[in-house]
Write a protein that holds these residues in place. Structure first.
Motif, PDB file in Angstrom:
ATOM      1  N   PHE A  57      44.850  40.565  18.683  1.00 29.05           N
ATOM      2  CA  PHE A  57      45.557  40.444  19.959  1.00 29.05           C
ATOM      3  C   PHE A  57      44.666  39.704  20.957  1.00 29.05           C
ATOM      4  O   PHE A  57      43.452  39.583  20.774  1.00 29.05           O
ATOM      5  CB  PHE A  57      45.925  41.822  20.524  1.00 29.05           C
ATOM      6  CG  PHE A  57      44.738  42.606  20.999  1.00 29.05           C
ATOM      7  CD1 PHE A  57      44.339  42.546  22.333  1.00 29.05           C
ATOM      8  CD2 PHE A  57      44.002  43.384  20.125  1.00 29.05           C
ATOM      9  CE1 PHE A  57      43.230  43.254  22.767  1.00 29.05           C
ATOM     10  CE2 PHE A  57      42.898  44.097  20.551  1.00 29.05           C
ATOM     11  CZ  PHE A  57      42.515  44.030  21.880  1.00 29.05           C
ATOM     12  N   LYS A  58      45.302  39.236  22.027  1.00 26.26           N
ATOM     13  CA  LYS A  58      44.610  38.608  23.160  1.00 26.26           C
ATOM     14  C   LYS A  58      45.417  38.950  24.397  1.00 26.26           C
ATOM     15  O   LYS A  58      46.641  38.871  24.388  1.00 26.26           O
ATOM     16  CB  LYS A  58      44.554  37.097  22.978  1.00 26.26           C
ATOM     17  CG  LYS A  58      43.707  36.394  24.017  1.00 26.26           C
ATOM     18  CD  LYS A  58      43.710  34.886  23.811  1.00 26.26           C
ATOM     19  CE  LYS A  58      42.920  34.540  22.570  1.00 26.26           C
ATOM     20  NZ  LYS A  58      42.741  33.085  22.419  1.00 26.26           N
ATOM     21  N   ILE A  59      44.713  39.369  25.467  1.00 24.23           N
ATOM     22  CA  ILE A  59      45.398  39.751  26.699  1.00 24.23           C
ATOM     23  C   ILE A  59      44.496  39.446  27.895  1.00 24.23           C
ATOM     24  O   ILE A  59      43.269  39.574  27.803  1.00 24.23           O
ATOM     25  CB  ILE A  59      45.808  41.246  26.671  1.00 24.23           C
ATOM     26  CG1 ILE A  59      46.778  41.571  27.801  1.00 24.23           C
ATOM     27  CG2 ILE A  59      44.600  42.153  26.669  1.00 24.23           C
ATOM     28  CD1 ILE A  59      47.499  42.910  27.619  1.00 24.23           C
ATOM     29  N   THR A  60      45.101  39.025  28.995  1.00 20.00           N
ATOM     30  CA  THR A  60      44.373  38.750  30.232  1.00 20.00           C
ATOM     31  C   THR A  60      44.619  39.893  31.204  1.00 20.00           C
ATOM     32  O   THR A  60      45.763  40.235  31.490  1.00 20.00           O
ATOM     33  CB  THR A  60      44.831  37.416  30.844  1.00 20.00           C
ATOM     34  OG1 THR A  60      44.593  36.374  29.884  1.00 20.00           O
ATOM     35  CG2 THR A  60      44.067  37.109  32.114  1.00 20.00           C
ATOM     36  N   ILE A  61      43.527  40.478  31.696  1.00 21.07           N
ATOM     37  CA  ILE A  61      43.593  41.666  32.535  1.00 21.07           C
ATOM     38  C   ILE A  61      43.079  41.338  33.935  1.00 21.07           C
ATOM     39  O   ILE A  61      41.983  40.795  34.076  1.00 21.07           O
ATOM     40  CB  ILE A  61      42.730  42.801  31.949  1.00 21.07           C
ATOM     41  CG1 ILE A  61      43.131  43.101  30.514  1.00 21.07           C
ATOM     42  CG2 ILE A  61      42.796  44.049  32.810  1.00 21.07           C
ATOM     43  CD1 ILE A  61      42.215  44.070  29.823  1.00 21.07           C
ATOM     44  N   PRO A  62      43.841  41.690  34.980  1.00 25.14           N
ATOM     45  CA  PRO A  62      43.333  41.508  36.350  1.00 25.14           C
ATOM     46  C   PRO A  62      42.053  42.331  36.545  1.00 25.14           C
ATOM     47  O   PRO A  62      41.916  43.417  35.973  1.00 25.14           O
ATOM     48  CB  PRO A  62      44.462  42.055  37.233  1.00 25.14           C
ATOM     49  CG  PRO A  62      45.675  42.042  36.372  1.00 25.14           C
ATOM     50  CD  PRO A  62      45.196  42.235  34.964  1.00 25.14           C
ATOM     51  N   ASN A  63      41.120  41.818  37.343  1.00 26.32           N
ATOM     52  CA  ASN A  63      39.850  42.524  37.576  1.00 26.32           C
ATOM     53  C   ASN A  63      40.038  43.912  38.158  1.00 26.32           C
ATOM     54  O   ASN A  63      39.210  44.784  37.966  1.00 26.32           O
ATOM     55  CB  ASN A  63      38.944  41.702  38.498  1.00 26.32           C
ATOM     56  CG  ASN A  63      38.303  40.551  37.773  1.00 26.32           C
ATOM     57  OD1 ASN A  63      38.217  40.529  36.547  1.00 26.32           O
ATOM     58  ND2 ASN A  63      37.852  39.565  38.517  1.00 26.32           N
ATOM     59  N   SER A  64      41.133  44.136  38.866  1.00 26.47           N
ATOM     60  CA  SER A  64      41.351  45.434  39.510  1.00 26.47           C
ATOM     61  C   SER A  64      41.794  46.518  38.520  1.00 26.47           C
ATOM     62  O   SER A  64      41.839  47.692  38.865  1.00 26.47           O
ATOM     63  CB  SER A  64      42.399  45.298  40.619  1.00 26.47           C
ATOM     64  OG  SER A  64      43.628  44.844  40.078  1.00 26.47           O
ATOM     65  N   LEU A  65      42.114  46.137  37.278  1.00 28.89           N
ATOM     66  CA  LEU A  65      42.565  47.098  36.260  1.00 28.89           C
ATOM     67  C   LEU A  65      41.600  47.061  35.084  1.00 28.89           C
ATOM     68  O   LEU A  65      41.000  46.034  34.787  1.00 28.89           O
ATOM     69  CB  LEU A  65      43.983  46.754  35.801  1.00 28.89           C
ATOM     70  CG  LEU A  65      45.041  46.741  36.920  1.00 28.89           C
ATOM     71  CD1 LEU A  65      46.353  46.195  36.403  1.00 28.89           C
ATOM     72  CD2 LEU A  65      45.226  48.135  37.486  1.00 28.89           C
ATOM     73  N   ASN A  66      41.461  48.200  34.375  1.00 33.91           N
ATOM     74  CA  ASN A  66      40.481  48.203  33.283  1.00 33.91           C
ATOM     75  C   ASN A  66      40.826  49.113  32.113  1.00 33.91           C
ATOM     76  O   ASN A  66      39.965  49.431  31.313  1.00 33.91           O
ATOM     77  CB  ASN A  66      39.095  48.565  33.819  1.00 33.91           C
ATOM     78  CG  ASN A  66      39.035  49.969  34.385  1.00 33.91           C
ATOM     79  OD1 ASN A  66      40.042  50.649  34.492  1.00 33.91           O
ATOM     80  ND2 ASN A  66      37.841  50.402  34.752  1.00 33.91           N
TER      81      ASN A  66
END
Length: 93
Positions: A57-66
């Motif tokens: 898989f590949k996913i882009t995560i906003p810095n505010s979420l982890n």
């Protein structure tokens, strides 16, 4: 005018891209067999992806979420807190 607009759009894309991180990895079962069709969701959002046939898989995560949630039919859901390592290996039971 066109040059100014292009410069603004380019600057905006750089800023938006820097406010997120891309993670990738593989999901396997406890026997180390890759799992296809596992849903990978950014916890607290509806942003998700699925593992491919080989469990990747590949996913882009906003810095505010982890936190990523991994879920598959017949398996226990797993919450995973992302960190510095952008290559993730998950084992689902």
């Amino acid at each position: 005018m066109k040059k100014s607009l292009l410069l603004i759009l380019f600057s905006l894309s750089v800023v938006l891209h820097s406010q997120s991180k891309e993670y990738s990895g593989i999901v396997r079962d406890i026997s180390k067999t890759p799992l296809p069709c596992v849903r990978v969701t950014i916890k607290g959002t509806q942003i998700n992806t699925e593992t491919n046939f080989d469990g990747y898989f590949k996913i882009t995560i906003p810095n505010s979420l982890n936190i990523l949630t991994f879920s598959a039919i017949g398996m226990q859901n797993l919450d995973y807190k992302v960190g510095i390592n952008k290559n993730i290996e998950i084992l689902l039971e």
